[in-house]
Design a protein around this motif. Structure first.
Motif, short mmCIF file in Angstrom:
data_model
loop_
_atom_site.label_atom_id
_atom_site.label_comp_id
_atom_site.label_asym_id
_atom_site.label_seq_id
_atom_site.Cartn_x
_atom_site.Cartn_y
_atom_site.Cartn_z
N PRO A 212 -21.21 -92.90 -150.43
CA PRO A 212 -20.97 -93.15 -149.30
C PRO A 212 -19.72 -92.34 -148.64
CG PRO A 212 -21.48 -95.10 -150.54
CD PRO A 212 -21.14 -93.99 -151.27
N PRO A 213 -19.89 -91.75 -147.38
CA PRO A 213 -18.78 -90.90 -146.91
C PRO A 213 -17.42 -91.36 -147.00
CG PRO A 213 -20.72 -90.74 -145.62
CD PRO A 213 -20.93 -91.79 -146.56
N ASP A 214 -17.28 -92.82 -146.84
CA ASP A 214 -16.01 -93.10 -146.62
C ASP A 214 -15.30 -93.21 -148.16
OD1 ASP A 214 -15.98 -93.51 -143.87
OD2 ASP A 214 -16.56 -95.66 -143.89
N GLU A 215 -16.16 -93.32 -149.06
CA GLU A 215 -15.67 -93.36 -150.53
C GLU A 215 -15.58 -92.22 -151.07
OE1 GLU A 215 -17.92 -94.21 -154.84
OE2 GLU A 215 -18.59 -95.52 -153.12
N ALA A 216 -16.25 -91.02 -150.48
CA ALA A 216 -15.88 -89.80 -150.67
C ALA A 216 -14.55 -89.31 -150.34
CB ALA A 216 -16.73 -88.79 -150.43
N ALA A 217 -14.36 -89.55 -148.96
CA ALA A 217 -13.17 -89.34 -148.44
C ALA A 217 -12.06 -89.92 -148.89
CB ALA A 217 -13.07 -89.63 -146.73
N ARG A 218 -12.17 -91.18 -149.37
CA ARG A 218 -10.70 -91.88 -150.01
C ARG A 218 -10.44 -91.05 -151.27
NH1 ARG A 218 -12.83 -96.26 -149.27
NH2 ARG A 218 -13.72 -96.38 -151.15
N GLU A 219 -11.50 -90.57 -151.95
CA GLU A 219 -11.29 -89.95 -153.36
C GLU A 219 -10.54 -88.40 -152.99
OE1 GLU A 219 -14.15 -89.40 -156.29
OE2 GLU A 219 -15.39 -91.36 -155.80
N MET A 220 -11.09 -87.90 -151.94
CA MET A 220 -10.40 -86.69 -151.45
C MET A 220 -8.89 -86.84 -151.33
SD MET A 220 -13.62 -85.08 -149.28
CE MET A 220 -15.15 -85.07 -150.09
N VAL A 221 -8.74 -87.78 -150.16
CA VAL A 221 -7.30 -88.11 -149.85
C VAL A 221 -6.46 -88.48 -151.00
CG1 VAL A 221 -5.78 -89.17 -148.23
CG2 VAL A 221 -8.24 -88.31 -147.43
N ASP A 222 -6.89 -89.31 -151.85
CA ASP A 222 -6.17 -89.65 -153.19
C ASP A 222 -5.65 -88.53 -153.93
OD1 ASP A 222 -6.20 -92.39 -152.43
OD2 ASP A 222 -7.95 -92.96 -153.80
N ALA A 223 -6.58 -87.51 -154.06
CA ALA A 223 -6.36 -86.30 -155.06
C ALA A 223 -5.42 -85.34 -154.13
CB ALA A 223 -7.58 -85.67 -155.05
N ILE A 224 -5.59 -85.27 -152.76
CA ILE A 224 -4.68 -84.40 -152.05
C ILE A 224 -3.21 -84.91 -152.12
CG2 ILE A 224 -4.03 -83.66 -149.73
CD1 ILE A 224 -7.05 -83.68 -149.13
N ALA A 225 -3.13 -86.27 -152.05
CA ALA A 225 -1.90 -86.89 -152.16
C ALA A 225 -1.19 -86.74 -153.51
CB ALA A 225 -1.96 -88.22 -151.95
N LEU A 226 -2.13 -86.63 -154.44
CA LEU A 226 -1.50 -86.13 -155.82
C LEU A 226 -1.08 -84.81 -155.93
CD1 LEU A 226 -3.52 -88.72 -157.93
CD2 LEU A 226 -1.31 -88.95 -157.49
N ASN A 227 -1.55 -83.68 -155.13
CA ASN A 227 -1.32 -82.57 -155.08
C ASN A 227 -2.41 -81.78 -156.23
OD1 ASN A 227 -0.30 -80.37 -153.89
ND2 ASN A 227 1.42 -80.18 -155.53
N GLN A 228 -3.52 -82.27 -156.42
CA GLN A 228 -4.56 -81.64 -157.19
C GLN A 228 -5.09 -80.51 -156.33
OE1 GLN A 228 -7.44 -84.34 -158.41
NE2 GLN A 228 -5.94 -86.01 -159.01
N ARG A 229 -5.01 -79.41 -157.02
CA ARG A 229 -5.53 -78.06 -156.63
C ARG A 229 -7.06 -77.97 -156.42
NH1 ARG A 229 -1.05 -74.91 -159.82
NH2 ARG A 229 -1.70 -76.19 -161.25
N GLU A 230 -7.80 -78.43 -157.33
CA GLU A 230 -9.15 -78.47 -157.19
C GLU A 230 -9.82 -79.74 -157.52
OE1 GLU A 230 -11.45 -74.61 -158.46
OE2 GLU A 230 -12.13 -76.21 -159.99
N ILE A 231 -10.69 -80.28 -156.50
CA ILE A 231 -10.71 -81.58 -156.38
C ILE A 231 -12.46 -81.76 -156.60
CG2 ILE A 231 -10.82 -83.73 -155.22
CD1 ILE A 231 -8.41 -82.33 -153.79
N ILE A 232 -12.86 -82.24 -157.54
CA ILE A 232 -14.41 -82.75 -157.97
C ILE A 232 -14.63 -83.99 -157.38
CG2 ILE A 232 -16.19 -82.64 -159.40
CD1 ILE A 232 -14.99 -80.02 -159.12
#
Length: 271
Positions: A212-232
């Motif tokens: 689901p797009p909202d679930e995917a977006a949450r994972e993306m933003v969580d990873a950005i907040a953790l400063n992950q450079r490549e996010i799968i």
């Protein structure tokens, strides 16, 4: 990091991953700039956001319109803190049947104009000494997928640009993130271009049953907040393939160390 009171600009924000990212960032306190071609759909997304937003409709293929939108986004609240290059179009067509104008259109939209979007913001962010550039690539930007030769070429290219840019900006305070989603339940397959350039008009079971797009977006933003450079952001085989081709952080660190050691200055001095 906190997203509170940050300005986040998202292209391709009228639906799918872009709209979901807008909702997620707004829920965390960001002020969101929404861009896409359809002003009415952008307005509908804006109405559902929890924070203040600005709609800047334009076609990413229009360089003048993009430049004007960049000025407006920067001026709105004094700067852009997070920029998400998300606009794009997918493909469903065998290489031997695909006309060259389809390759040119997909590479222009998914690669060249995403670079143009970022290039318009790099000086702004570097001069401020802060900012985040987020590039929405794909698992198809890490692994070649049949029926998507143009799409894969563009998405692989976007990863290469982002990785090189990250190294160049590593001493500037500007962070660069690459997101590689797998199948997300959006209209990406319906809007994909076929071999002759026409809209496909139907979806795939993998997409319909995707994240689901909202679930995917949450994972993306969580990873950005953790400063992950490549996010799968993927599931099952797609996740396994993405992680198999994921670039180790040590590689990013090694290239950044070259920049810290004066590599760019030496190259420029040599002409």
């Amino acid at each position: 990091m906190s997203f509170e009171n940050r300005v986040a600009w998202i292209t391709g924000a009228s639906s799918g991953i872009g709209a979901a990212l807008a909702r997620e960032l707004a829920s965390r306190g960001a002020h969101v700039v929404l861009s896409g071609r359809d002003e009415a759909r952008l307005a509908a997304v804006a109405e559902g956001l929890a924070t203040e937003s600005l709609c800047l409709p334009f076609d990413v293929r229009d360089d003048d319109a993009m430049a004007a939108a960049t000025r407006a986004a920067i001026d709105w609240r004094g700067g852009v803190d997070i920029a998400v290059a998300n606009a794009g179009v997918s493909q469903r067509g065998a290489a031997r049947k695909t006309e060259m104008h389809v390759y040119r259109e997909i590479v222009a939209i998914d690669l060249v104009q995403q670079i143009a979007f970022a290039q318009g913001l790099v000086p702004h962010m570097a001069d401020r000494g802060s900012g985040r550039l987020v590039f929405i690539s794909s698992i198809a930007g890490k692994v070649g997928v049949p029926m998507r030769t143009a799409y894969c070429a563009a998405k692989f290219g976007l990863v290469g640009y982002a990785d090189a840019l990250r190294a160049e900006l590593s001493q500037s305070g500007v962070e660069v993130h690459v997101v590689a989603p797998g199948s997300v339940a959006t209209d990406v397959s319906r809007n994909a271009l076929t071999a002759d350039g026409s809209r496909r008009g139907k979806s795939d079971p993998a997409i319909d049953n995707g994240i689901p797009p909202d679930e995917a977006a949450r994972e993306m933003v969580d990873a950005i907040a953790l400063n992950q450079r490549e996010i799968i952001v993927a599931r099952g085989m797609e996740e396994a393939l993405g992680k198999l081709r994921q670039t180790p952080d040590q590689v990013f660190d090694q290239v950044a160390a070259m920049v810290a050691g004066g590599y760019m200055e030496k190259m420029e001095a040599e002409g």
